[in-house]
Motif scaffolding. Structure first.
Motif, PDB file in Angstrom:
ATOM      1  N   THR A   2      34.253  47.594  39.286  1.00 32.59           N
ATOM      2  CA  THR A   2      35.063  46.405  39.577  1.00 32.59           C
ATOM      3  C   THR A   2      34.394  45.145  39.041  1.00 32.59           C
ATOM      4  O   THR A   2      35.050  44.289  38.436  1.00 32.59           O
ATOM      5  CB  THR A   2      35.288  46.274  41.103  1.00 32.59           C
ATOM      6  N   LEU A   3      33.089  45.009  39.249  1.00 35.86           N
ATOM      7  CA  LEU A   3      32.365  43.838  38.739  1.00 35.86           C
ATOM      8  C   LEU A   3      32.321  43.852  37.214  1.00 35.86           C
ATOM      9  O   LEU A   3      32.393  42.800  36.580  1.00 35.86           O
ATOM     10  CB  LEU A   3      30.945  43.805  39.314  1.00 35.86           C
ATOM     11  N   LYS A   4      32.210  45.012  36.627  1.00 37.23           N
ATOM     12  CA  LYS A   4      32.169  45.105  35.161  1.00 37.23           C
ATOM     13  C   LYS A   4      33.511  44.702  34.563  1.00 37.23           C
ATOM     14  O   LYS A   4      33.571  43.990  33.555  1.00 37.23           O
ATOM     15  CB  LYS A   4      31.819  46.545  34.751  1.00 37.23           C
ATOM     16  N   MET A   5      34.580  45.128  35.194  1.00 38.98           N
ATOM     17  CA  MET A   5      35.908  44.865  34.652  1.00 38.98           C
ATOM     18  C   MET A   5      36.385  43.438  34.917  1.00 38.98           C
ATOM     19  O   MET A   5      37.114  42.865  34.112  1.00 38.98           O
ATOM     20  CB  MET A   5      36.925  45.838  35.250  1.00 38.98           C
ATOM     21  N   HIS A   6      35.974  42.853  36.055  1.00 39.24           N
ATOM     22  CA  HIS A   6      36.562  41.580  36.459  1.00 39.24           C
ATOM     23  C   HIS A   6      35.562  40.449  36.660  1.00 39.24           C
ATOM     24  O   HIS A   6      35.963  39.339  37.017  1.00 39.24           O
ATOM     25  CB  HIS A   6      37.377  41.778  37.743  1.00 39.24           C
ATOM     26  N   PRO A   8      32.122  38.236  38.180  1.00 45.54           N
ATOM     27  CA  PRO A   8      31.659  37.854  39.519  1.00 45.54           C
ATOM     28  C   PRO A   8      32.809  37.649  40.496  1.00 45.54           C
ATOM     29  O   PRO A   8      33.817  37.026  40.155  1.00 45.54           O
ATOM     30  CB  PRO A   8      30.903  36.541  39.253  1.00 45.54           C
ATOM     31  N   GLN A   9      32.648  38.185  41.708  1.00 41.11           N
ATOM     32  CA  GLN A   9      33.683  38.092  42.741  1.00 41.11           C
ATOM     33  C   GLN A   9      33.036  38.018  44.112  1.00 41.11           C
ATOM     34  O   GLN A   9      31.886  38.419  44.294  1.00 41.11           O
ATOM     35  CB  GLN A   9      34.588  39.335  42.703  1.00 41.11           C
ATOM     36  N   THR A  10      33.797  37.542  45.083  1.00 34.32           N
ATOM     37  CA  THR A  10      33.336  37.556  46.467  1.00 34.32           C
ATOM     38  C   THR A  10      33.602  38.945  47.060  1.00 34.32           C
ATOM     39  O   THR A  10      34.406  39.724  46.531  1.00 34.32           O
ATOM     40  CB  THR A  10      34.075  36.505  47.309  1.00 34.32           C
ATOM     41  N   ALA A  11      32.948  39.220  48.181  1.00 38.60           N
ATOM     42  CA  ALA A  11      33.165  40.505  48.852  1.00 38.60           C
ATOM     43  C   ALA A  11      34.627  40.677  49.272  1.00 38.60           C
ATOM     44  O   ALA A  11      35.198  41.768  49.082  1.00 38.60           O
ATOM     45  CB  ALA A  11      32.223  40.639  50.046  1.00 38.60           C
ATOM     46  N   PRO A  12      35.288  39.643  49.823  1.00 43.52           N
ATOM     47  CA  PRO A  12      36.718  39.824  50.158  1.00 43.52           C
ATOM     48  C   PRO A  12      37.583  40.134  48.934  1.00 43.52           C
ATOM     49  O   PRO A  12      38.518  40.943  49.021  1.00 43.52           O
ATOM     50  CB  PRO A  12      37.103  38.473  50.787  1.00 43.52           C
ATOM     51  N   GLU A  13      37.281  39.499  47.796  1.00 44.42           N
ATOM     52  CA  GLU A  13      38.045  39.781  46.583  1.00 44.42           C
ATOM     53  C   GLU A  13      37.852  41.227  46.137  1.00 44.42           C
ATOM     54  O   GLU A  13      38.805  41.912  45.751  1.00 44.42           O
ATOM     55  CB  GLU A  13      37.617  38.830  45.460  1.00 44.42           C
ATOM     56  N   ILE A  14      36.603  41.686  46.204  1.00 44.44           N
ATOM     57  CA  ILE A  14      36.311  43.072  45.827  1.00 44.44           C
ATOM     58  C   ILE A  14      36.999  44.026  46.796  1.00 44.44           C
ATOM     59  O   ILE A  14      37.590  45.037  46.391  1.00 44.44           O
ATOM     60  CB  ILE A  14      34.796  43.312  45.792  1.00 44.44           C
ATOM     61  N   GLY A  15      36.934  43.694  48.102  1.00 44.55           N
ATOM     62  CA  GLY A  15      37.587  44.542  49.102  1.00 44.55           C
ATOM     63  C   GLY A  15      39.072  44.680  48.837  1.00 44.55           C
ATOM     64  O   GLY A  15      39.639  45.771  48.937  1.00 44.55           O
ATOM     65  N   LYS A  16      39.707  43.570  48.466  1.00 43.53           N
ATOM     66  CA  LYS A  16      41.144  43.604  48.180  1.00 43.53           C
ATOM     67  C   LYS A  16      41.440  44.512  47.000  1.00 43.53           C
ATOM     68  O   LYS A  16      42.395  45.296  47.025  1.00 43.53           O
ATOM     69  CB  LYS A  16      41.641  42.186  47.909  1.00 43.53           C
ATOM     70  N   ARG A  17      40.615  44.422  45.948  1.00 45.29           N
ATOM     71  CA  ARG A  17      40.829  45.275  44.769  1.00 45.29           C
ATOM     72  C   ARG A  17      40.652  46.747  45.115  1.00 45.29           C
ATOM     73  O   ARG A  17      41.321  47.614  44.546  1.00 45.29           O
ATOM     74  CB  ARG A  17      39.847  44.896  43.656  1.00 45.29           C
ATOM     75  N   LEU A  18      39.727  47.047  46.031  1.00 43.90           N
ATOM     76  CA  LEU A  18      39.416  48.438  46.360  1.00 43.90           C
ATOM     77  C   LEU A  18      40.178  48.953  47.574  1.00 43.90           C
ATOM     78  O   LEU A  18      39.970  50.083  48.000  1.00 43.90           O
ATOM     79  CB  LEU A  18      37.908  48.579  46.606  1.00 43.90           C
ATOM     80  N   SER A  19      41.034  48.079  48.147  1.00 44.24           N
ATOM     81  CA  SER A  19      41.822  48.436  49.332  1.00 44.24           C
ATOM     82  C   SER A  19      40.923  48.812  50.511  1.00 44.24           C
ATOM     83  O   SER A  19      41.183  49.786  51.240  1.00 44.24           O
ATOM     84  CB  SER A  19      42.789  49.589  49.012  1.00 44.24           C
ATOM     85  N   ARG A  26      31.132  44.156  51.387  1.00 43.90           N
ATOM     86  CA  ARG A  26      29.844  43.451  51.482  1.00 43.90           C
ATOM     87  C   ARG A  26      28.703  44.424  51.769  1.00 43.90           C
ATOM     88  O   ARG A  26      27.618  44.322  51.187  1.00 43.90           O
ATOM     89  CB  ARG A  26      29.907  42.384  52.588  1.00 43.90           C
ATOM     90  N   GLN A  27      28.951  45.402  52.637  1.00 43.84           N
ATOM     91  CA  GLN A  27      27.915  46.387  52.965  1.00 43.84           C
ATOM     92  C   GLN A  27      27.526  47.200  51.728  1.00 43.84           C
ATOM     93  O   GLN A  27      26.345  47.475  51.498  1.00 43.84           O
ATOM     94  CB  GLN A  27      28.408  47.298  54.084  1.00 43.84           C
ATOM     95  N   GLN A  28      28.527  47.573  50.926  1.00 46.01           N
ATOM     96  CA  GLN A  28      28.226  48.306  49.690  1.00 46.01           C
ATOM     97  C   GLN A  28      27.453  47.430  48.713  1.00 46.01           C
ATOM     98  O   GLN A  28      26.527  47.888  48.049  1.00 46.01           O
ATOM     99  CB  GLN A  28      29.524  48.794  49.044  1.00 46.01           C
ATOM    100  N   LEU A  29      27.824  46.157  48.641  1.00 43.50           N
ATOM    101  CA  LEU A  29      27.145  45.228  47.736  1.00 43.50           C
ATOM    102  C   LEU A  29      25.690  45.029  48.149  1.00 43.50           C
ATOM    103  O   LEU A  29      24.794  44.954  47.293  1.00 43.50           O
ATOM    104  CB  LEU A  29      27.884  43.884  47.715  1.00 43.50           C
TER     105      LEU A  29
END
Length: 201
Positions: A2-6, A8-19, A26-29
């Motif tokens: 997700t970070l490679k494709m899109h 820098p992002q916030t944890a909520p933004e990443i969460g939304k992309r990953l459902s 954030r815990q995974q990050l």
């Protein structure tokens, strides 16, 4: 991925992309940060606390393949030192021509610029460039490559990058202009290109 494709992002933004929830992201990050694969930076955006943006570190980028990087760089340097710049230029030109012919075959039947750019993105993604594109407000198209599988070779010999732009212009049409906006070799997260008809560009 997700970070490679899109980028820098916030944890909520990443969460939304990953459902998943922002907290789960954030815990995974945090775990990835402990491994040195991602890093966070704070950025103020309007009123309130600064947002924490996550991005890949050099080690994180290293998790994506760079095909036979050491051997490729060694061969290029050997050709240049033993046979000279002319021999290296001849090799780059031959690769450029072969790539152009292959891409032109992939463009058969695509008369619209957007369709040709979409096909180019599919071709490049199959080659490992993780390519995508979008239409911009001014009518131009933004073509993005989130990974460079030949990064080591392109760093050692930037003739590959010059040839790349020429190939894009050739296969997208005689009246199309391609301009590189961002360049992985120059330290950017991705390679990005503005694509537009010559009269618009």
């Amino acid at each position: 991925m997700t970070l490679k494709m899109h980028g820098p992002q916030t944890a909520p933004e990443i969460g939304k992309r990953l459902s998943i929830t922002g907290e789960a992201a954030r815990q995974q990050l945090v775990r990835l940060a402990e491994e040195g694969l991602v890093a966070a930076r704070s950025e103020a955006r309007g009123v309130g606390r600064p947002s924490q943006f996550w991005k890949l570190t050099p080690a994180g980028n290293g998790e994506f393949p760079d095909t036979h990087a050491e051997l490729t760089v060694h061969l290029l340097r050997t050709i240049q030192s033993r046979l000279g710049d002319a021999a290296l230029d001849a090799i780059i030109s031959a690769r450029e021509e072969e790539t152009r012919e292959a891409y032109l075959r992939g463009m058969e039947g695509a008369d619209d610029l957007r369709e040709r750019v979409d096909r180019l993105a599919r071709i490049r993604s199959a080659e490992g460039y993780m390519a995508d594109w979008q239409e911009m407000p001014d009518g131009s198209l933004l073509f993005v490559e989130n990974h460079c599988p030949i990064c080591a070779a392109a760093t050692a010999c930037q003739g590959f990058c010059r040839a790349e732009v020429a190939v894009f212009e050739s296969v997208l049409g005689p009246d199309v202009r391609v301009e590189r906006l961002e360049h992985i070799i120059a330290g950017a997260r991705r390679c990005a290109y503005a694509i537009a008809p010559a009269d618009l560009a």
